[in-house]
Scaffold this active site. Structure first.
Site, PDB file in Angstrom:
ATOM      1  N   ASP A 286      -2.095  10.678  -2.561  1.00  0.00           N
ATOM      2  CA  ASP A 286      -2.435   9.572  -3.465  1.00  0.00           C
ATOM      3  C   ASP A 286      -2.706  10.055  -4.880  1.00  0.00           C
ATOM      4  O   ASP A 286      -2.583   9.300  -5.840  1.00  0.00           O
ATOM      5  CB  ASP A 286      -3.636   8.801  -2.923  1.00  0.00           C
TER       6      ASP A 286
ATOM      7  N   ARG B 281      -7.308  -0.572  -7.059  1.00  0.00           N
ATOM      8  CA  ARG B 281      -7.472   0.605  -6.195  1.00  0.00           C
ATOM      9  C   ARG B 281      -7.547   1.835  -7.099  1.00  0.00           C
ATOM     10  O   ARG B 281      -6.556   2.198  -7.736  1.00  0.00           O
ATOM     11  CB  ARG B 281      -6.305   0.733  -5.194  1.00  0.00           C
TER      12      ARG B 281
ATOM     13  N   GLN C  17      -2.802   2.816   9.824  1.00  0.00           N
ATOM     14  CA  GLN C  17      -1.483   2.872   9.176  1.00  0.00           C
ATOM     15  C   GLN C  17      -0.501   3.736   9.974  1.00  0.00           C
ATOM     16  O   GLN C  17       0.707   3.490   9.947  1.00  0.00           O
ATOM     17  CB  GLN C  17      -1.609   3.442   7.742  1.00  0.00           C
TER      18      GLN C  17
ATOM     19  N   ARG D  78       0.836  -1.191   0.000  1.00  0.00           N
ATOM     20  CA  ARG D  78       0.000   0.000   0.000  1.00  0.00           C
ATOM     21  C   ARG D  78       0.872   1.243   0.000  1.00  0.00           C
ATOM     22  O   ARG D  78       2.084   1.147   0.149  1.00  0.00           O
ATOM     23  CB  ARG D  78      -0.942  -0.004   1.212  1.00  0.00           C
ATOM     24  N   GLY D  79       0.209   2.406  -0.148  1.00  0.00           N
ATOM     25  CA  GLY D  79       0.959   3.665  -0.208  1.00  0.00           C
ATOM     26  C   GLY D  79       1.249   3.957  -1.670  1.00  0.00           C
ATOM     27  O   GLY D  79       1.682   3.071  -2.424  1.00  0.00           O
ATOM     28  N   ALA D  80       0.991   5.206  -2.086  1.00  0.00           N
ATOM     29  CA  ALA D  80       0.992   5.530  -3.516  1.00  0.00           C
ATOM     30  C   ALA D  80       2.268   5.113  -4.266  1.00  0.00           C
ATOM     31  O   ALA D  80       2.193   4.359  -5.246  1.00  0.00           O
ATOM     32  CB  ALA D  80       0.684   7.013  -3.694  1.00  0.00           C
TER      33      ALA D  80
ATOM     34  N   ASN E 104      -5.700  12.310  -0.273  1.00  0.00           N
ATOM     35  CA  ASN E 104      -4.838  11.523   0.625  1.00  0.00           C
ATOM     36  C   ASN E 104      -5.740  10.795   1.616  1.00  0.00           C
ATOM     37  O   ASN E 104      -6.971  10.951   1.589  1.00  0.00           O
ATOM     38  CB  ASN E 104      -3.813  12.429   1.330  1.00  0.00           C
ATOM     39  N   LYS E 105      -5.129  10.004   2.464  1.00  0.00           N
ATOM     40  CA  LYS E 105      -5.868   9.177   3.415  1.00  0.00           C
ATOM     41  C   LYS E 105      -6.954   9.952   4.144  1.00  0.00           C
ATOM     42  O   LYS E 105      -6.723  11.090   4.572  1.00  0.00           O
ATOM     43  CB  LYS E 105      -4.852   8.585   4.407  1.00  0.00           C
TER      44      LYS E 105
END
Ligand code: MRU
Length: 347
Positions: free
Chosen positions: A238, A92, A197, A49-51, A247-248
């Site tokens: 993201d 995603r 996270q 995960r994570g861009a 973003n998150k």
């Protein structure tokens, strides 16, 4: 994780190797991923995960599709690789780096005139993307570190660290580089409901590196901005369009609070996260499962039958952003998206 790559290629086993982030902080498990199907599941489950890490995963995913393809004629080989690329991209929708990584390797494949050549080109391009990611993070770190005072407390959200990239990190890269330059940086890591996270991953990787980190629940941020000294908020992204930063979920709330308390709000991201073709209204925000909010392990935390929302990301309007830190330098607003896109390796 300093010396350990979050995601990379395993030449011995001809497969992708990654740290399973769903198992941290309790267990450090490295997975050997041998099929694109398995990689798609890993991405959906946030094992990877994570861009930026998703960009690298997409790139290695196409290389894996090529390496494992059994087709004998070039046209069917290419068709199958494209199909697998589409499968990965659909896992995603919000983080643009995923489709960027997939497309960059697919574009490189256009140069191939045989299946063998295509397999080599795909892997070489994916490895190049992984190397570039590391270089980008260090450049972002250097540019961003200059913005932080010599002694400071930085609030961050989610995990924009080594685990979200191949190594070093974007927002956490800024912190690592600042510390490398001799600055004293303390980090407040928001736990980041619902998948934690911040609490699980940011706290894990920073504490491993001996960086001073304190975990707070997301709802404590405004109180601490008001009652203690927070010198800056630094987050990842993201997708960055001309009008907003995706973003998150929870990032927007921190940006609003930071503006109210006159705290600079920085976004650290590589140019591969920029999307000059869309604005906020064109981007799909991933809605994830009810269970992520309504359960904690085996315990039910929301009464059955009660509705739950679970958008994974939010959009922070650009006017709340103090500056965007990229590998090309610190960008102040308004952003010239067209000029930025010309600087990156591929559109
Ligand atoms: O759902 P996740 O964990 O993939 O979300 C990650 C984030 O929102 C990060 O802040 C973002 O990808 C930047 S990572 C350098």
């Amino acid at each position: 994780v300093k010396s350990r790559e979050t995601i990379g290629w395993d030449d011995t086993h001809t497969c992708i190797r990654y740290i399973d982030q769903t198992r941290l902080p309790g267990h450090y498990i490295v997975v050997l991923c041998r099929t694109v199907q398995r990689l798609a599941t890993a991405i959906r489950r946030l094992e990877v995960r994570g861009a930026p890490a998703l960009g690298v995963a997409g790139a290695f995913g196409v290389a894996l599709a090529a390496a494992t393809c059994k087709k004998k004629d070039f046209a069917s080989f290419r068709a199958e690789i494209r199909k697998k690329g589409d499968l990965l991209t659909a896992t995603r929708p919000t983080a643009i780096n995923l489709s960027w990584g997939v497309n960059r390797v697919l574009c490189a494949l256009e140069r191939a005139d045989s299946i063998d050549a295509a397999k080599k080109i795909a892997l070489a391009e994916a490895k190049k993307i992984a190397r570039e990611d590391e270089a980008c993070c260090h450049a972002i770190g250097e540019y961003g570190a200059a913005l932080l005072p010599g002694r400071c407390t930085v609030l961050t959200h989610c995990n924009a660290g080594a685990l979200a990239c191949t190594t070093w990190g974007t927002a956490l890269g800024v912190i690592r580089s600042a510390i490398e330059q001799g600055k004293e940086v303390k980090v407040l890591a928001c736990e980041t409901r619902p998948l934690l996270q911040g609490a699980r991953l940011t706290a894990w990787e920073l504490s491993h590196d001996g960086i001073d980190v304190t975990v707070i629940t997301d709802s404590m941020a405004a109180h601490l901005m008001r009652t203690s000294t927070i010198d800056a908020v630094v987050v990842g992204a993201d997708r960055i369009t001309g009008d907003v930063v995706f973003n998150k979920i929870g990032t927007y709330m921190h940006a609003v609070c930071a503006r109210h308390h006159a705290i600079p709000f920085y976004v650290a991201a590589p140019l591969s996260t920029f999307d000059h073709e869309r604005t906020e209204k064109d981007v799909v925000i991933e809605e994830r499962s009810r269970d992520e909010v309504a359960r904690c392990g085996t315990r039910i935390t929301v009464p059955e039958g009660v509705k739950v929302r679970n958008p994974a990301f939010d959009a922070t309007p650009m006017e709340l952003v103090t500056a965007v830190i990229t590998e090309q330098g610190v960008l102040h607003l308004p952003l010239d998206m067209k000029a930025l896109i010309r600087h990156r390796t591929i559109r």
